[in-house]
Motif scaffolding. Sequence first.
Motif, PDB file in Angstrom:
ATOM      1  N   ASN A 191     -97.349 -33.980  72.215  1.00  0.00           N
ATOM      2  CA  ASN A 191     -98.467 -34.896  71.122  1.00  0.00           C
ATOM      3  C   ASN A 191     -99.591 -35.775  71.708  1.00  0.00           C
ATOM      4  O   ASN A 191    -100.496 -35.780  73.099  1.00  0.00           O
ATOM      5  CB  ASN A 191     -97.240 -36.569  71.091  1.00  0.00           C
ATOM      6  N   THR A 250     -99.466 -35.683  61.039  1.00  0.00           N
ATOM      7  CA  THR A 250     -98.511 -37.162  60.348  1.00  0.00           C
ATOM      8  C   THR A 250    -100.091 -37.900  60.036  1.00  0.00           C
ATOM      9  O   THR A 250    -100.435 -38.882  61.215  1.00  0.00           O
ATOM     10  CB  THR A 250     -97.298 -37.739  61.012  1.00  0.00           C
ATOM     11  N   GLY A 259     -99.892 -42.792  59.577  1.00  0.00           N
ATOM     12  CA  GLY A 259     -98.969 -43.489  58.723  1.00  0.00           C
ATOM     13  C   GLY A 259     -97.152 -43.068  58.296  1.00  0.00           C
ATOM     14  O   GLY A 259     -96.402 -43.258  57.953  1.00  0.00           O
ATOM     15  N   GLY A 260     -96.865 -41.726  59.481  1.00  0.00           N
ATOM     16  CA  GLY A 260     -95.098 -41.340  59.327  1.00  0.00           C
ATOM     17  C   GLY A 260     -95.614 -39.660  58.209  1.00  0.00           C
ATOM     18  O   GLY A 260     -94.234 -40.338  58.370  1.00  0.00           O
TER      19      GLY A 260
END
Length: 244
Positions: free
Chosen positions: A111, A159, A161-162
């Motif tokens: 990540n 992504t 904001g998700g």
Amino acid sequence: MNKFLLATAAMAAAVAAFGATAEAADLGARPYYKQPAPVYAAPLYNWTGFYLGGHLGGVFADNNTFNGLALSDSSARFMGGVQAGYDWQLSPMWVIGLEGQYSWVGGHQLNAIFPGGYVYNNNQRGIASVTGRVGYTWGPGLIYVKGGYAYSDNNEKVTLGGVAIPFALSDSHQNGWTVGAGAEYMFAPNWSAKVEYQYYDFGDSRFTGPAALVPFGSFHNDEHTVKAGINYRFNFANPMAARY
């Protein structure tokens, strides 16, 4: 009387000579037994043939960054997979071969959190290779080096904001190269066990979109692996024995 005695002695001598001759004839010539030629014993350990097996081990990633922006990475992960190949024993000491293998990788989540709320995630599900190898053998033992093509089975997303958004990379970092070394030992007929180190390099990659991620440069994707495995060897024939 003298004539009688001489005749008797001559007869006795003739009988004795005849008996000795008959005894010698009965004994006959001593028979001759030819010693059998030594039987060639085929080498007990033969590396030539197809093999199929499995392995378990660990994957260790280097600490890679996007232009100084660290990537979070579970650097030690479990791996397990299968391998298959073919070996040729060129001489009593040298072996060459070709091998393909695939390893499933567990718990790998790479990540990177960028300014502005962008998040990059790379879930590496597996790594594979097709390699040639050259080895030195002494009976049941074999040490070898290997190298060739490497493949990374990646599932990536970005992504904001998700919510998943489109993105593009300069390179898929799925295709690369690999080198390694190991040792293998035949512990039973048709069965061998091995330990192996293998390095995988999938090159550099950088974002070409979205525009907000382009300035962060590239990251390098490589893996170090250590594994132990077992092979079943289908030695249908012994080509070394055929030379004798």
